[in-house]
Design a protein around this motif. Structure first.
Motif, short mmCIF file in Angstrom:
data_model
loop_
_atom_site.label_atom_id
_atom_site.label_comp_id
_atom_site.label_asym_id
_atom_site.label_seq_id
_atom_site.Cartn_x
_atom_site.Cartn_y
_atom_site.Cartn_z
N GLY A 8 0.88 -1.25 0.15
CA GLY A 8 -0.11 0.06 0.05
C GLY A 8 0.93 1.32 -0.11
N GLY A 9 0.30 2.30 -0.07
CA GLY A 9 1.00 3.66 -0.23
C GLY A 9 -0.22 4.97 -0.48
N SER A 10 0.60 6.00 -0.67
CA SER A 10 -0.06 7.20 -1.08
C SER A 10 0.38 7.49 -2.49
CB SER A 10 0.25 8.37 -0.16
OG SER A 10 -0.38 8.03 0.86
N VAL A 11 -0.78 7.66 -3.36
CA VAL A 11 -0.44 7.98 -4.72
C VAL A 11 -1.50 8.92 -5.29
CG1 VAL A 11 0.39 5.46 -5.25
CG2 VAL A 11 -1.85 6.02 -5.50
N ARG A 12 -1.29 9.51 -6.36
CA ARG A 12 -2.37 10.25 -7.03
C ARG A 12 -3.10 9.70 -7.98
NH1 ARG A 12 0.41 15.38 -6.44
NH2 ARG A 12 -1.71 16.37 -7.18
N THR A 13 -4.19 10.35 -8.44
CA THR A 13 -5.40 9.82 -9.34
C THR A 13 -4.47 9.48 -10.62
OG1 THR A 13 -6.95 11.20 -8.46
CG2 THR A 13 -7.23 10.41 -10.54
N GLY A 14 -4.80 8.18 -11.00
CA GLY A 14 -4.40 7.61 -12.37
C GLY A 14 -3.09 6.77 -12.07
N ASP A 15 -2.58 6.92 -10.84
CA ASP A 15 -1.34 6.05 -10.59
C ASP A 15 -1.70 4.44 -10.61
OD1 ASP A 15 0.57 8.64 -8.80
OD2 ASP A 15 0.32 8.27 -10.98
N SER A 16 -0.63 3.92 -10.19
CA SER A 16 -0.97 2.40 -10.08
C SER A 16 0.09 1.84 -8.85
CB SER A 16 -0.22 1.55 -11.39
OG SER A 16 -0.93 1.80 -12.59
N LEU A 17 -0.67 0.87 -8.34
CA LEU A 17 -0.06 0.06 -7.01
C LEU A 17 -0.24 -1.30 -7.14
CD1 LEU A 17 -1.10 2.33 -4.12
CD2 LEU A 17 1.34 1.72 -4.79
N ARG A 18 0.67 -2.17 -6.75
CA ARG A 18 0.68 -3.35 -6.72
C ARG A 18 0.58 -4.00 -5.41
NH1 ARG A 18 3.68 -8.64 -9.32
NH2 ARG A 18 5.13 -8.31 -7.77
N LEU A 19 -0.46 -4.76 -4.89
CA LEU A 19 -0.36 -5.28 -3.62
C LEU A 19 -0.06 -6.65 -3.38
CD1 LEU A 19 -4.01 -3.88 -2.04
CD2 LEU A 19 -1.58 -2.75 -2.17
N SER A 20 0.68 -7.06 -2.51
CA SER A 20 0.90 -8.48 -2.43
C SER A 20 0.42 -9.02 -1.01
CB SER A 20 2.69 -8.54 -2.42
OG SER A 20 3.19 -8.19 -3.55
N CYS A 21 0.33 -10.26 -1.00
CA CYS A 21 -0.15 -10.91 0.14
C CYS A 21 0.51 -12.43 0.29
CB CYS A 21 -1.70 -11.20 0.15
SG CYS A 21 -2.18 -12.21 1.52
N ASN A 83 -4.63 -0.19 -11.42
CA ASN A 83 -4.11 0.57 -12.33
C ASN A 83 -5.40 1.65 -12.17
OD1 ASN A 83 -2.02 -0.91 -13.18
ND2 ASN A 83 -3.24 -2.37 -14.48
N GLY A 84 -4.96 2.89 -12.84
CA GLY A 84 -5.99 4.01 -12.73
C GLY A 84 -6.69 4.27 -11.64
N LEU A 85 -5.90 4.34 -10.72
CA LEU A 85 -6.60 4.52 -9.29
C LEU A 85 -7.30 5.82 -9.31
CD1 LEU A 85 -3.46 3.06 -7.17
CD2 LEU A 85 -6.03 2.50 -6.89
N LYS A 86 -8.36 5.78 -8.16
CA LYS A 86 -9.19 6.80 -8.26
C LYS A 86 -9.43 7.28 -6.59
CE LYS A 86 -12.16 5.49 -12.19
NZ LYS A 86 -13.58 5.06 -12.25
N PRO A 87 -9.62 8.53 -6.12
CA PRO A 87 -9.74 8.76 -4.76
C PRO A 87 -10.70 7.75 -4.11
CG PRO A 87 -9.93 10.96 -5.98
CD PRO A 87 -9.77 9.62 -6.74
#
Length: 121
Positions: A8-21, A83-87
């Motif tokens: 997890g983390g803090s990103v801006r609109t439109g950014d991507s993150l990859r979560l792992s478990c 992908n394409g993260l939104k608030p």
């Protein structure tokens, strides 16, 4: 069974993150795996879920076309590519697992701790 979510983390609109478990425990307890999320004032929501082989993956409508759930059984790891993260994706994300019967019965028996995802506009 132990589940450890990260990424997890803090990103801006439109950014991507990859979560792992990272998962540990008997393989038959990890037949189905899923990502849930919960934001303040809201109920926990199932975001994506996947069966053992990875051949069947499902998504809640709000993330279809943007998120991809996958798993690497050899590495005992579940992923969520976002992908394409939104608030409105801002939430604590949890991974969960279930043996076969529970999975098809819609019951998730094992839970990891959450990882915070914050999306700012």
């Amino acid at each position: 069974v132990q589940l450890q979510a990260s990424g997890g983390g803090s990103v801006r609109t439109g950014d991507s993150l990859r979560l792992s478990c990272a998962a540990s425990g008997p393989a038959d307890s990890l037949y189905g795996m899923a990502w849930f999320r919960q934001s303040p004032g809201n109920e926990r929501e199932r975001v994506a879920w996947i069966n053992w082989s990875g051949g069947a993956a499902y998504y809640t409508n709000s993330v279809k076309g943007r998120f991809i759930i996958s798993r690497d059984n050899a590495a005992s790891t579940l992923y969520l590519q976002m992908n394409g993260l939104k608030p409105e994706d801002t939430a604590i994300y949890y991974c969960a697992a279930a043996p076969l019967d529970a999975y098809y019965g819609g019951t998730w028996q094992y839970w990891g701790q959450g990882t915070q995802v914050t999306v700012s506009s």
